[in-house]
Scaffold this active site. Sequence first.
Site, PDB file in Angstrom:
ATOM      1  CG  LEU A  18     109.391  57.945  20.863  1.00  0.00           C
ATOM      2  CD1 LEU A  18     109.106  58.482  22.270  1.00  0.00           C
ATOM      3  CD2 LEU A  18     108.263  57.020  20.404  1.00  0.00           C
ATOM      4  CG  ASP A  44     117.017  58.100  17.171  1.00  0.00           C
ATOM      5  OD1 ASP A  44     117.681  58.573  16.228  1.00  0.00           O
ATOM      6  OD2 ASP A  44     117.509  57.338  18.039  1.00  0.00           O
ATOM      7  CE1 TYR A  49     119.967  52.403  20.166  1.00  0.00           C
ATOM      8  CE2 TYR A  49     118.067  53.625  19.376  1.00  0.00           C
ATOM      9  CZ  TYR A  49     119.386  53.592  19.789  1.00  0.00           C
ATOM     10  OH  TYR A  49     120.117  54.769  19.839  1.00  0.00           O
ATOM     11  CE  LYS A  78     120.679  56.531  16.172  1.00  0.00           C
ATOM     12  NZ  LYS A  78     119.693  55.923  17.061  1.00  0.00           N
ATOM     13  CG  HIS A 111     124.614  53.409  16.361  1.00  0.00           C
ATOM     14  ND1 HIS A 111     123.588  52.557  16.666  1.00  0.00           N
ATOM     15  CD2 HIS A 111     124.711  54.245  17.424  1.00  0.00           C
ATOM     16  CE1 HIS A 111     123.098  52.876  17.856  1.00  0.00           C
ATOM     17  NE2 HIS A 111     123.764  53.889  18.338  1.00  0.00           N
ATOM     18  CB  SER A 216     120.610  58.713  29.583  1.00  0.00           C
ATOM     19  OG  SER A 216     120.246  57.435  29.117  1.00  0.00           O
ATOM     20  CE  LYS A 272     112.463  54.068  26.938  1.00  0.00           C
ATOM     21  NZ  LYS A 272     112.271  53.699  28.366  1.00  0.00           N
ATOM     22  CG  ASN A 282     109.304  63.803  27.616  1.00  0.00           C
ATOM     23  OD1 ASN A 282     109.313  64.449  28.654  1.00  0.00           O
ATOM     24  ND2 ASN A 282     109.755  62.559  27.559  1.00  0.00           N
TER      25      ASN A 282
END
Length: 334
Positions: A18, A44, A49, A78, A111, A216, A272, A282
Amino acid sequence: MKFVKLSQTNDAMPTLGLGTWQAEPSVVKSTVYAALELGYRHIDTAFNYNNEEAIGSAITKWIDDGRGTRSELFITTKLPHIANRASDVEKFLNLQLKRLQMTYVDLYLIHVPFGFHCDPETLTPKVNEEGNYELDMDTDHVATWKKLEECQKSGLIRNIGLSNFNEEQIEKIVKHATFKPQVLQVELHAYFQQIELRKFCEKHNIILTAYAPLGSPGAKNHFVTKYKYSPSTFPDLLSLPDVTTLAKKYGKTPAQILLHFLVRQNIVVIPKSTNLERLKENMDFYDFELTTDEMDTLIRLDKGENGRIFNFLFWKGVEFHPEYPFESVKQKLL
Ligand SMILES: NC(=O)c1ccc[n+]([C@@H]2O[C@H](COP(=O)([O-])OP(=O)(O)OC[C@H]3O[C@@H](n4cnc5c(N)ncnc54)[C@H](OP(=O)(O)O)[C@@H]3O)[C@@H](O)[C@H]2O)c1
Protein backbone atom coordinates in the site's frame (compact mmCIF):
# COMPACT_ATOMS: atom_id res chain seq x y z
CA MET A 1 3.43 -14.09 -8.01
CA LYS A 2 2.34 -12.87 -4.59
CA PHE A 3 5.86 -12.66 -3.15
CA VAL A 4 9.40 -12.09 -4.35
CA LYS A 5 12.44 -13.39 -2.46
CA LEU A 6 15.08 -10.92 -1.33
CA SER A 7 18.50 -12.30 -2.15
CA GLN A 8 20.48 -11.94 1.07
CA THR A 9 17.90 -12.46 3.81
CA ASN A 10 15.57 -14.77 1.89
CA ASP A 11 12.75 -12.57 3.15
CA ALA A 12 9.50 -12.81 1.22
CA MET A 13 8.43 -9.37 0.03
CA PRO A 14 4.76 -9.11 -0.98
CA THR A 15 4.44 -7.99 -4.60
CA LEU A 16 1.57 -5.75 -3.54
CA GLY A 17 2.09 -2.98 -1.03
CA LEU A 18 0.00 0.00 0.00
CA GLY A 19 1.48 3.34 -1.06
CA THR A 20 0.88 6.18 1.37
CA TRP A 21 2.26 9.35 -0.22
CA GLN A 22 -0.41 12.05 0.06
CA ALA A 23 -2.33 9.96 2.56
CA GLU A 24 -3.01 12.47 5.32
CA PRO A 25 -2.45 11.30 8.91
CA SER A 26 -6.12 11.95 9.70
CA VAL A 27 -7.25 9.39 7.11
CA VAL A 28 -4.31 7.04 6.81
CA LYS A 29 -4.89 5.42 10.21
CA SER A 30 -8.26 4.03 9.17
CA THR A 31 -6.96 3.31 5.65
CA VAL A 32 -4.08 1.18 6.93
CA TYR A 33 -6.31 -0.66 9.41
CA ALA A 34 -8.82 -1.36 6.62
CA ALA A 35 -6.05 -2.45 4.25
CA LEU A 36 -4.68 -4.90 6.81
CA GLU A 37 -8.17 -6.28 7.34
CA LEU A 38 -8.51 -6.76 3.58
CA GLY A 39 -5.23 -8.68 3.45
CA TYR A 40 -2.57 -6.10 2.55
CA ARG A 41 0.63 -7.10 4.35
CA HIS A 42 3.07 -4.57 2.91
CA ILE A 43 2.96 -0.83 3.65
CA ASP A 44 5.21 1.79 2.06
CA THR A 45 5.82 5.04 3.89
CA ALA A 46 8.60 7.62 4.32
CA PHE A 47 9.72 10.28 6.78
CA ASN A 48 8.71 12.84 4.14
CA TYR A 49 5.09 11.63 3.97
CA ASN A 50 4.51 12.89 7.54
CA ASN A 51 2.30 9.94 8.32
CA GLU A 52 4.57 7.37 10.01
CA GLU A 53 2.99 8.04 13.41
CA ALA A 54 -0.56 7.45 12.17
CA ILE A 55 0.54 4.32 10.29
CA GLY A 56 2.29 3.07 13.44
CA SER A 57 -0.90 3.60 15.46
CA ALA A 58 -2.98 1.67 12.93
CA ILE A 59 -0.58 -1.27 12.90
CA THR A 60 -0.27 -1.31 16.70
CA LYS A 61 -4.04 -1.29 17.07
CA TRP A 62 -4.42 -4.08 14.51
CA ILE A 63 -1.91 -6.22 16.41
CA ASP A 64 -3.41 -5.31 19.84
CA ASP A 65 -6.87 -6.21 18.50
CA GLY A 66 -5.52 -9.70 17.87
CA ARG A 67 -5.95 -9.43 14.10
CA GLY A 68 -2.39 -10.45 13.22
CA THR A 69 1.25 -10.21 14.19
CA ARG A 70 4.15 -7.92 13.35
CA SER A 71 6.06 -10.77 11.70
CA GLU A 72 3.33 -11.12 9.04
CA LEU A 73 3.93 -7.56 7.89
CA PHE A 74 6.46 -6.01 5.55
CA ILE A 75 7.00 -2.35 6.46
CA THR A 76 9.11 -0.02 4.32
CA THR A 77 10.21 3.48 5.23
CA LYS A 78 12.89 5.83 3.92
CA LEU A 79 15.80 7.95 5.07
CA PRO A 80 14.89 11.52 4.05
CA HIS A 81 16.86 13.96 1.91
CA ILE A 82 17.54 16.10 5.02
CA ALA A 83 19.32 13.19 6.69
CA ASN A 84 21.22 11.82 3.75
CA ARG A 85 24.54 11.54 5.60
CA ALA A 86 26.19 8.88 7.76
CA SER A 87 26.02 10.96 10.94
CA ASP A 88 22.20 11.27 10.72
CA VAL A 89 21.22 7.70 9.88
CA GLU A 90 20.78 6.34 13.40
CA LYS A 91 19.11 9.47 14.71
CA PHE A 92 16.47 9.46 11.96
CA LEU A 93 15.97 5.71 11.90
CA ASN A 94 15.37 5.68 15.67
CA LEU A 95 12.94 8.58 15.38
CA GLN A 96 11.09 6.82 12.57
CA LEU A 97 10.93 3.54 14.50
CA LYS A 98 9.53 5.44 17.46
CA ARG A 99 6.90 7.07 15.25
CA LEU A 100 6.05 3.69 13.71
CA GLN A 101 5.98 2.08 17.18
CA MET A 102 8.24 -0.71 15.95
CA THR A 103 11.56 -2.24 16.91
CA TYR A 104 12.56 -2.84 13.27
CA VAL A 105 11.49 -2.11 9.71
CA ASP A 106 11.56 -4.73 6.98
CA LEU A 107 13.06 -2.37 4.44
CA TYR A 108 14.81 0.97 4.79
CA LEU A 109 15.61 2.92 1.62
CA ILE A 110 17.71 5.99 1.01
CA HIS A 111 14.84 8.05 -0.39
CA VAL A 112 16.81 10.15 -2.91
CA PRO A 113 20.49 10.29 -3.86
CA PHE A 114 20.87 14.01 -3.14
CA GLY A 115 20.96 15.70 0.27
CA PHE A 116 19.76 18.94 1.85
CA HIS A 117 20.93 20.69 4.97
CA CYS A 118 18.41 20.19 7.75
CA ASP A 119 16.68 22.85 9.84
CA PRO A 120 16.95 21.17 13.26
CA GLU A 121 13.83 22.95 14.58
CA THR A 122 11.44 21.84 11.85
CA LEU A 123 13.28 18.83 10.39
CA THR A 124 12.71 20.27 6.93
CA PRO A 125 15.29 21.48 4.37
CA LYS A 126 17.06 24.71 5.26
CA VAL A 127 16.12 27.58 2.97
CA ASN A 128 18.49 30.49 2.31
CA GLU A 129 17.66 34.20 2.13
CA GLU A 130 16.80 33.97 -1.57
CA GLY A 131 14.28 31.24 -0.84
CA ASN A 132 16.42 28.43 -2.29
CA TYR A 133 16.91 25.09 -0.63
CA GLU A 134 20.36 24.63 0.88
CA LEU A 135 21.92 21.65 -0.85
CA ASP A 136 24.40 19.54 1.08
CA MET A 137 27.08 19.16 -1.57
CA ASP A 138 29.02 16.60 0.53
CA THR A 139 26.59 13.71 0.13
CA ASP A 140 28.61 10.50 0.42
CA HIS A 141 26.58 7.43 -0.54
CA VAL A 142 29.15 4.86 0.51
CA ALA A 143 29.53 6.33 4.01
CA THR A 144 25.74 6.48 4.43
CA TRP A 145 25.41 2.92 3.14
CA LYS A 146 27.97 1.67 5.66
CA LYS A 147 25.81 3.12 8.46
CA LEU A 148 22.76 1.38 7.03
CA GLU A 149 24.71 -1.86 7.01
CA GLU A 150 25.49 -1.38 10.73
CA CYS A 151 21.79 -0.83 11.46
CA GLN A 152 20.92 -3.91 9.44
CA LYS A 153 23.44 -5.93 11.41
CA SER A 154 22.10 -4.68 14.73
CA GLY A 155 18.57 -5.71 13.76
CA LEU A 156 16.91 -2.30 13.38
CA ILE A 157 16.43 -2.96 9.65
CA ARG A 158 15.96 -6.32 7.95
CA ASN A 159 16.72 -5.22 4.38
CA ILE A 160 18.29 -2.10 2.92
CA GLY A 161 17.82 -0.49 -0.43
CA LEU A 162 17.73 2.63 -2.55
CA SER A 163 15.21 4.86 -4.23
CA ASN A 164 15.62 7.17 -7.21
CA PHE A 165 19.30 6.23 -7.66
CA ASN A 166 20.76 5.82 -11.16
CA GLU A 167 22.90 2.91 -12.36
CA GLU A 168 26.21 4.61 -11.76
CA GLN A 169 25.26 5.51 -8.19
CA ILE A 170 24.03 1.99 -7.47
CA GLU A 171 27.13 0.44 -9.01
CA LYS A 172 29.36 2.45 -6.67
CA ILE A 173 27.44 1.26 -3.62
CA VAL A 174 27.43 -2.35 -4.83
CA LYS A 175 31.20 -2.16 -5.26
CA HIS A 176 31.78 -1.06 -1.66
CA ALA A 177 28.94 -2.89 0.05
CA THR A 178 29.21 -5.84 2.39
CA PHE A 179 25.42 -6.13 2.40
CA LYS A 180 24.30 -5.35 -1.15
CA PRO A 181 21.21 -3.26 -1.97
CA GLN A 182 18.21 -5.60 -1.96
CA VAL A 183 15.58 -3.32 -3.46
CA LEU A 184 15.42 -0.29 -5.73
CA GLN A 185 12.25 1.79 -5.65
CA VAL A 186 11.76 3.97 -8.72
CA GLU A 187 9.01 5.47 -10.83
CA LEU A 188 7.81 2.66 -13.09
CA HIS A 189 4.59 2.35 -15.05
CA ALA A 190 3.32 1.62 -18.56
CA TYR A 191 4.65 4.92 -19.95
CA PHE A 192 8.01 4.68 -18.15
CA GLN A 193 9.09 1.06 -18.03
CA GLN A 194 12.75 1.56 -17.08
CA ILE A 195 13.91 -1.21 -19.42
CA GLU A 196 17.67 -0.60 -19.05
CA LEU A 197 17.55 -0.09 -15.29
CA ARG A 198 15.59 -3.32 -14.94
CA LYS A 199 18.27 -5.29 -16.79
CA PHE A 200 20.89 -3.73 -14.54
CA CYS A 201 18.93 -4.66 -11.40
CA GLU A 202 18.43 -8.21 -12.57
CA LYS A 203 22.18 -8.54 -13.01
CA HIS A 204 22.69 -7.39 -9.42
CA ASN A 205 19.83 -9.38 -7.88
CA ILE A 206 18.02 -6.20 -6.93
CA ILE A 207 14.23 -6.34 -6.72
CA LEU A 208 12.42 -3.40 -8.28
CA THR A 209 9.51 -1.66 -6.65
CA ALA A 210 7.37 0.45 -8.96
CA TYR A 211 6.19 3.71 -7.53
CA ALA A 212 3.39 5.55 -9.32
CA PRO A 213 2.31 2.22 -10.89
CA LEU A 214 -0.99 3.79 -11.99
CA GLY A 215 0.75 6.89 -13.32
CA SER A 216 0.09 8.76 -10.05
CA PRO A 217 -3.22 10.40 -11.03
CA GLY A 218 -3.16 12.38 -7.78
CA ALA A 219 0.26 13.94 -8.43
CA LYS A 220 -1.09 16.48 -10.89
CA ASN A 221 -3.10 18.55 -8.42
CA HIS A 222 -0.46 18.14 -5.75
CA PHE A 223 2.40 19.44 -7.88
CA VAL A 224 0.43 22.26 -9.44
CA THR A 225 -1.14 23.61 -6.27
CA LYS A 226 1.59 22.94 -3.74
CA TYR A 227 4.68 23.65 -5.82
CA LYS A 228 3.19 25.79 -8.59
CA TYR A 229 4.93 23.29 -10.84
CA SER A 230 3.27 22.25 -14.01
CA PRO A 231 4.90 19.71 -16.29
CA SER A 232 3.17 20.05 -19.64
CA THR A 233 1.39 16.71 -19.60
CA PHE A 234 0.45 14.20 -16.99
CA PRO A 235 -0.36 10.73 -18.23
CA ASP A 236 -3.82 9.27 -17.97
CA LEU A 237 -2.85 5.62 -18.10
CA LEU A 238 -6.22 4.48 -16.78
CA SER A 239 -7.96 5.74 -19.94
CA LEU A 240 -5.56 4.37 -22.55
CA PRO A 241 -7.53 2.35 -25.14
CA ASP A 242 -5.02 -0.53 -25.00
CA VAL A 243 -5.62 -0.73 -21.25
CA THR A 244 -9.39 -0.28 -21.27
CA THR A 245 -9.81 -2.88 -24.04
CA LEU A 246 -7.97 -5.48 -21.98
CA ALA A 247 -9.95 -4.47 -18.89
CA LYS A 248 -13.18 -5.13 -20.78
CA LYS A 249 -11.95 -8.47 -22.12
CA TYR A 250 -11.00 -9.82 -18.68
CA GLY A 251 -13.82 -8.15 -16.69
CA LYS A 252 -11.18 -6.18 -14.78
CA THR A 253 -10.54 -2.48 -14.24
CA PRO A 254 -7.80 -0.45 -15.97
CA ALA A 255 -5.93 -0.21 -12.64
CA GLN A 256 -5.96 -4.01 -12.29
CA ILE A 257 -4.56 -4.39 -15.82
CA LEU A 258 -1.74 -1.91 -15.10
CA LEU A 259 -0.82 -3.61 -11.80
CA HIS A 260 -1.01 -7.13 -13.23
CA PHE A 261 1.23 -6.06 -16.12
CA LEU A 262 4.01 -5.03 -13.71
CA VAL A 263 3.73 -7.88 -11.20
CA ARG A 264 3.81 -10.42 -14.06
CA GLN A 265 7.31 -9.09 -14.72
CA ASN A 266 8.40 -9.67 -11.10
CA ILE A 267 8.03 -6.02 -10.17
CA VAL A 268 6.59 -5.06 -6.78
CA VAL A 269 3.76 -2.50 -6.95
CA ILE A 270 2.69 -0.06 -4.25
CA PRO A 271 -0.51 1.67 -5.48
CA LYS A 272 -1.78 4.32 -3.11
CA SER A 273 -5.43 4.65 -2.23
CA THR A 274 -7.36 5.90 0.75
CA ASN A 275 -10.66 4.78 -0.75
CA LEU A 276 -12.02 1.44 0.49
CA GLU A 277 -13.41 0.33 -2.87
CA ARG A 278 -10.16 1.13 -4.66
CA LEU A 279 -8.14 -0.60 -1.93
CA LYS A 280 -10.12 -3.75 -2.70
CA GLU A 281 -9.83 -3.22 -6.45
CA ASN A 282 -6.06 -2.78 -6.29
CA MET A 283 -5.59 -6.20 -4.62
CA ASP A 284 -7.58 -8.16 -7.12
CA PHE A 285 -5.29 -8.61 -10.12
CA TYR A 286 -3.73 -12.04 -9.57
CA ASP A 287 -6.55 -14.24 -10.93
CA PHE A 288 -6.13 -13.79 -14.66
CA GLU A 289 -3.29 -13.94 -17.14
CA LEU A 290 -2.60 -11.58 -20.02
CA THR A 291 -1.32 -13.41 -23.09
CA THR A 292 2.20 -12.81 -24.39
CA ASP A 293 0.77 -10.69 -27.22
CA GLU A 294 -1.22 -8.61 -24.75
CA MET A 295 1.84 -8.14 -22.56
CA ASP A 296 3.70 -7.00 -25.70
CA THR A 297 0.97 -4.49 -26.50
CA LEU A 298 1.47 -2.91 -23.07
CA ILE A 299 5.25 -3.07 -23.36
CA ARG A 300 4.92 -1.00 -26.54
CA LEU A 301 3.32 1.83 -24.53
CA ASP A 302 6.72 2.67 -23.05
CA LYS A 303 7.82 6.24 -23.79
CA GLY A 304 11.22 5.87 -22.17
CA GLU A 305 12.49 9.06 -20.52
CA ASN A 306 9.56 11.00 -22.01
CA GLY A 307 7.27 9.04 -19.72
CA ARG A 308 8.89 10.30 -16.52
CA ILE A 309 6.63 12.26 -14.14
CA PHE A 310 8.85 12.63 -11.06
CA ASN A 311 11.99 14.73 -11.60
CA PHE A 312 12.11 16.47 -8.17
CA LEU A 313 12.60 19.88 -9.77
CA PHE A 314 9.93 21.15 -7.40
CA TRP A 315 12.87 21.41 -4.98
CA LYS A 316 14.23 24.53 -6.64
CA GLY A 317 17.86 24.12 -7.64
CA VAL A 318 18.06 20.39 -6.89
CA GLU A 319 19.54 19.72 -10.34
CA PHE A 320 22.72 21.48 -9.18
CA HIS A 321 23.38 18.82 -6.56
CA PRO A 322 26.32 16.64 -7.66
CA GLU A 323 24.22 13.52 -7.03
CA TYR A 324 21.09 14.68 -8.89
CA PRO A 325 20.32 11.36 -10.61
CA PHE A 326 18.46 12.14 -13.83
CA GLU A 327 20.99 13.16 -16.49
CA SER A 328 18.43 13.49 -19.27
CA VAL A 329 16.30 15.88 -17.17
CA LYS A 330 19.41 17.99 -16.62
CA GLN A 331 20.23 17.96 -20.33
CA LYS A 332 16.76 19.25 -21.15
CA LEU A 333 17.26 22.17 -18.76
CA LEU A 334 20.47 23.31 -20.49
N1 LIG B 1 10.37 6.75 -3.58
C1 LIG B 1 9.78 7.82 -4.08
O1 LIG B 1 10.43 8.84 -4.36
C2 LIG B 1 8.31 7.80 -4.31
C3 LIG B 1 7.72 8.78 -5.13
C4 LIG B 1 6.34 8.70 -5.33
C5 LIG B 1 5.60 7.68 -4.77
N2 LIG B 1 6.20 6.75 -3.95
C6 LIG B 1 5.44 5.66 -3.29
O2 LIG B 1 4.69 4.98 -4.29
C7 LIG B 1 3.30 5.01 -3.95
C8 LIG B 1 2.45 5.01 -5.20
O3 LIG B 1 2.72 6.14 -6.03
P1 LIG B 1 1.68 7.34 -6.18
O4 LIG B 1 0.86 7.45 -4.95
O5 LIG B 1 2.42 8.53 -6.61
O6 LIG B 1 0.80 6.91 -7.44
P2 LIG B 1 -0.21 5.73 -7.82
O7 LIG B 1 -0.25 4.70 -6.78
O8 LIG B 1 0.11 5.37 -9.22
O9 LIG B 1 -1.60 6.50 -7.87
C9 LIG B 1 -2.25 6.91 -6.70
C10 LIG B 1 -3.43 7.77 -7.13
O10 LIG B 1 -4.34 7.01 -7.90
C11 LIG B 1 -5.62 6.98 -7.29
N3 LIG B 1 -6.08 5.58 -7.39
C12 LIG B 1 -5.68 4.54 -6.62
N4 LIG B 1 -6.26 3.40 -7.03
C13 LIG B 1 -7.03 3.73 -8.09
C14 LIG B 1 -7.85 2.97 -8.94
N5 LIG B 1 -8.03 1.65 -8.77
N6 LIG B 1 -8.51 3.63 -9.95
C15 LIG B 1 -8.36 4.95 -10.11
N7 LIG B 1 -7.58 5.73 -9.33
C16 LIG B 1 -6.91 5.12 -8.33
C17 LIG B 1 -5.42 7.43 -5.86
O11 LIG B 1 -6.51 8.14 -5.38
P3 LIG B 1 -7.39 7.62 -4.10
O12 LIG B 1 -6.48 7.63 -2.91
O13 LIG B 1 -8.47 8.64 -4.01
O14 LIG B 1 -7.88 6.25 -4.47
C18 LIG B 1 -4.21 8.35 -5.98
O15 LIG B 1 -4.61 9.65 -6.37
C19 LIG B 1 3.19 6.30 -3.12
O16 LIG B 1 1.98 6.40 -2.42
C20 LIG B 1 4.43 6.17 -2.26
O17 LIG B 1 4.22 5.23 -1.22
C21 LIG B 1 7.55 6.79 -3.75
